[in-house]
Scaffold this motif. Structure first.
Motif, PDB file in Angstrom:
ATOM      1  N   ARG A  88       0.862  -1.186   0.000  1.00 25.60           N
ATOM      2  CA  ARG A  88       0.000   0.000   0.000  1.00 25.60           C
ATOM      3  C   ARG A  88       0.899   1.236   0.000  1.00 25.60           C
ATOM      4  NH1 ARG A  88      -5.225  -0.293   2.046  1.00 25.60           N
ATOM      5  NH2 ARG A  88      -5.162   1.963   1.726  1.00 25.60           N
ATOM      6  N   TRP A  89       1.274   1.682  -1.193  1.00 27.70           N
ATOM      7  CA  TRP A  89       2.190   2.819  -1.299  1.00 27.70           C
ATOM      8  C   TRP A  89       1.568   4.117  -0.805  1.00 27.70           C
ATOM      9  CZ3 TRP A  89       7.021   1.762  -1.522  1.00 27.70           C
ATOM     10  CH2 TRP A  89       7.465   0.614  -2.174  1.00 27.70           C
ATOM     11  N   ASP A  90       0.245   4.223  -0.840  1.00 19.78           N
ATOM     12  CA  ASP A  90      -0.402   5.420  -0.307  1.00 19.78           C
ATOM     13  C   ASP A  90      -0.133   5.559   1.193  1.00 19.78           C
ATOM     14  OD1 ASP A  90      -1.952   3.036  -0.050  1.00 19.78           O
ATOM     15  OD2 ASP A  90      -3.719   4.239   0.469  1.00 19.78           O
ATOM     16  N   ILE A  91      -0.131   4.430   1.895  1.00 19.52           N
ATOM     17  CA  ILE A  91       0.162   4.449   3.328  1.00 19.52           C
ATOM     18  C   ILE A  91       1.639   4.738   3.567  1.00 19.52           C
ATOM     19  CG2 ILE A  91       0.176   3.056   5.437  1.00 19.52           C
ATOM     20  CD1 ILE A  91      -2.194   1.497   4.310  1.00 19.52           C
ATOM     21  N   VAL A  92       2.497   4.124   2.778  1.00 20.52           N
ATOM     22  CA  VAL A  92       3.942   4.332   2.931  1.00 20.52           C
ATOM     23  C   VAL A  92       4.291   5.804   2.756  1.00 20.52           C
ATOM     24  CG1 VAL A  92       6.224   3.781   2.005  1.00 20.52           C
ATOM     25  CG2 VAL A  92       4.489   1.986   2.190  1.00 20.52           C
ATOM     26  N   LYS A  93       3.767   6.437   1.725  1.00 23.85           N
ATOM     27  CA  LYS A  93       4.066   7.845   1.465  1.00 23.85           C
ATOM     28  C   LYS A  93       3.623   8.742   2.619  1.00 23.85           C
ATOM     29  CE  LYS A  93       3.805   7.385  -3.572  1.00 23.85           C
ATOM     30  NZ  LYS A  93       3.018   7.722  -4.795  1.00 23.85           N
ATOM     31  N   ALA A 114       3.341  -6.546   3.741  1.00 20.56           N
ATOM     32  CA  ALA A 114       4.085  -5.964   2.632  1.00 20.56           C
ATOM     33  C   ALA A 114       4.343  -4.473   2.845  1.00 20.56           C
ATOM     34  CB  ALA A 114       3.321  -6.180   1.322  1.00 20.56           C
ATOM     35  N   THR A 115       3.346  -3.763   3.345  1.00 22.39           N
ATOM     36  CA  THR A 115       3.496  -2.321   3.595  1.00 22.39           C
ATOM     37  C   THR A 115       4.475  -2.076   4.735  1.00 22.39           C
ATOM     38  OG1 THR A 115       1.223  -1.975   2.849  1.00 22.39           O
ATOM     39  CG2 THR A 115       2.240  -0.196   4.118  1.00 22.39           C
ATOM     40  N   SER A 116       4.450  -2.932   5.739  1.00 26.05           N
ATOM     41  CA  SER A 116       5.396  -2.830   6.838  1.00 26.05           C
ATOM     42  C   SER A 116       6.824  -3.023   6.342  1.00 26.05           C
ATOM     43  CB  SER A 116       5.068  -3.880   7.902  1.00 26.05           C
ATOM     44  OG  SER A 116       6.069  -3.928   8.892  1.00 26.05           O
ATOM     45  N   ALA A 117       7.019  -3.954   5.417  1.00 30.16           N
ATOM     46  CA  ALA A 117       8.355  -4.171   4.853  1.00 30.16           C
ATOM     47  C   ALA A 117       8.839  -2.912   4.144  1.00 30.16           C
ATOM     48  CB  ALA A 117       8.331  -5.353   3.892  1.00 30.16           C
ATOM     49  N   ALA A 118       7.946  -2.239   3.422  1.00 33.16           N
ATOM     50  CA  ALA A 118       8.317  -1.003   2.732  1.00 33.16           C
ATOM     51  C   ALA A 118       8.635   0.112   3.727  1.00 33.16           C
ATOM     52  CB  ALA A 118       7.190  -0.570   1.793  1.00 33.16           C
ATOM     53  N   MET A 119       7.917   0.148   4.834  1.00 32.34           N
ATOM     54  CA  MET A 119       8.169   1.156   5.862  1.00 32.34           C
ATOM     55  C   MET A 119       9.512   0.951   6.544  1.00 32.34           C
ATOM     56  SD  MET A 119       6.082   3.611   6.248  1.00 32.34           S
ATOM     57  CE  MET A 119       6.662   4.093   7.876  1.00 32.34           C
TER      58      MET A 119
END
Length: 271
Positions: free
Chosen positions: A79-84, A183-188
């Motif tokens: 979820r790139w919207d959350i990451v940003k 997956a979003t946690s990994a990006a964070m």
């Protein structure tokens, strides 16, 4: 540097990379206790062993996160919207947290690790399988997500972790399905690691008595060995994450937290 030390670092990096992909935790909560153990065995300054372990762990997550996210992105679940929205807060939180952590004694950091991580693991065990996308609260707006990122980054900087132990439950509570949350946690993990690395380099820059090949509190040989191994194994963990049911994924995550908390409580007691 002994060959055995290098082999142990490579094995540790391999394990944490796999777990980073599997659970979205960046592997930091496994790296910190074992790095502290290895650094102690190498007779590094006892008063800085945990600071070095945390700093090196956070920096390693830069590489682990990038490798893990690539595997998750192939399945279009980040979820790139959350990451940003959360990334800026995460960088600020980890940088500030690193400055505070550098002022704390090893025992204080170990106690904080044990209490916070242990309580998080027990809470997840109690709630495993209870949080589903149609329950909980919706995601907050950009300001709320920035604030959440700051808090997650701050706590992560004191633990040397990528924030998954908070990010995954937080996103699950906010109606994000578990595989997207992982997956979003990994990006964070990347912005958290970046802020923490800069913070610990600055905090340890003028500290005397640190071993050779150390920049700030970051130990370069451990960083290189763990990062290389973790990058290779993180994609395998990410693939495994998509083959496991939700409840099993949460239980593995929670049991890992509890086990590491027990070890760090013992370390605090022995300090």
């Amino acid at each position: 540097m002994s060959p055995l030390f290098v082999v142990l670092l490579l094995l540790l990096g391999s394990a944490t990379g796999f777990l980073a992909g599997l659970l979205g935790i960046g592997g930091g909560m496994l790296l910190v206790p074992f790095l502290a153990m290895l650094f102690t065995a190498r007779a590094f300054p006892e008063q800085h062993v945990l600071h070095m372990a945390i700093a090196t762990s956070l920096t390693t997550i830069l590489f682990t996160s990038a490798s893990s996210v690539r595997a998750h992105q192939l399945r279009r679940v980040v979820r790139w919207d959350i990451v940003k929205a959360m990334a800026g807060g995460a960088v600020v939180g980890t940088f500030v947290g690193a400055q505070i952590a550098s002022l704390l004694r090893t025992r204080s950091l170990a106690i904080f690790f044990a209490v916070f991580v242990g309580s998080s693991g027990l809470a997840m065990l109690r709630n495993a399988g209870k949080i589903v996308p149609d329950k909980g609260r919706p995601l907050p707006g950009p300001v709320g997500l920035f604030g959440a990122g700051s808090v997650i980054g701050f706590v992560s900087s004191l633990l040397g972790a990528g924030g998954g132990f908070i990010t995954v439950p937080f996103l699950g509570w906010r109606r994000v399905v578990i595989h997207e949350a992982v997956a979003t946690s990994a990006a964070m993990g990347f912005p958290i690691a970046a802020g923490g690395m800069i913070g610990y380099v600055v905090a340890g820059w003028s500290v005397e008595g640190l071993p050779p090949l150390t920049i700030g509190f970051v130990h370069l040989p451990a960083l290189v060995a763990c990062a290389l191994a973790s990058v290779l194994t993180a994609p395998f963990g990410a693939r495994a994450a998509h083959a496991l049911p939700v409840k099993s994924l949460k239980n593995i995550f929670a049991l890992l937290l509890v086990g590491l908390a027990i070890y760090m409580a013992w370390k605090a007691y022995r300090s």
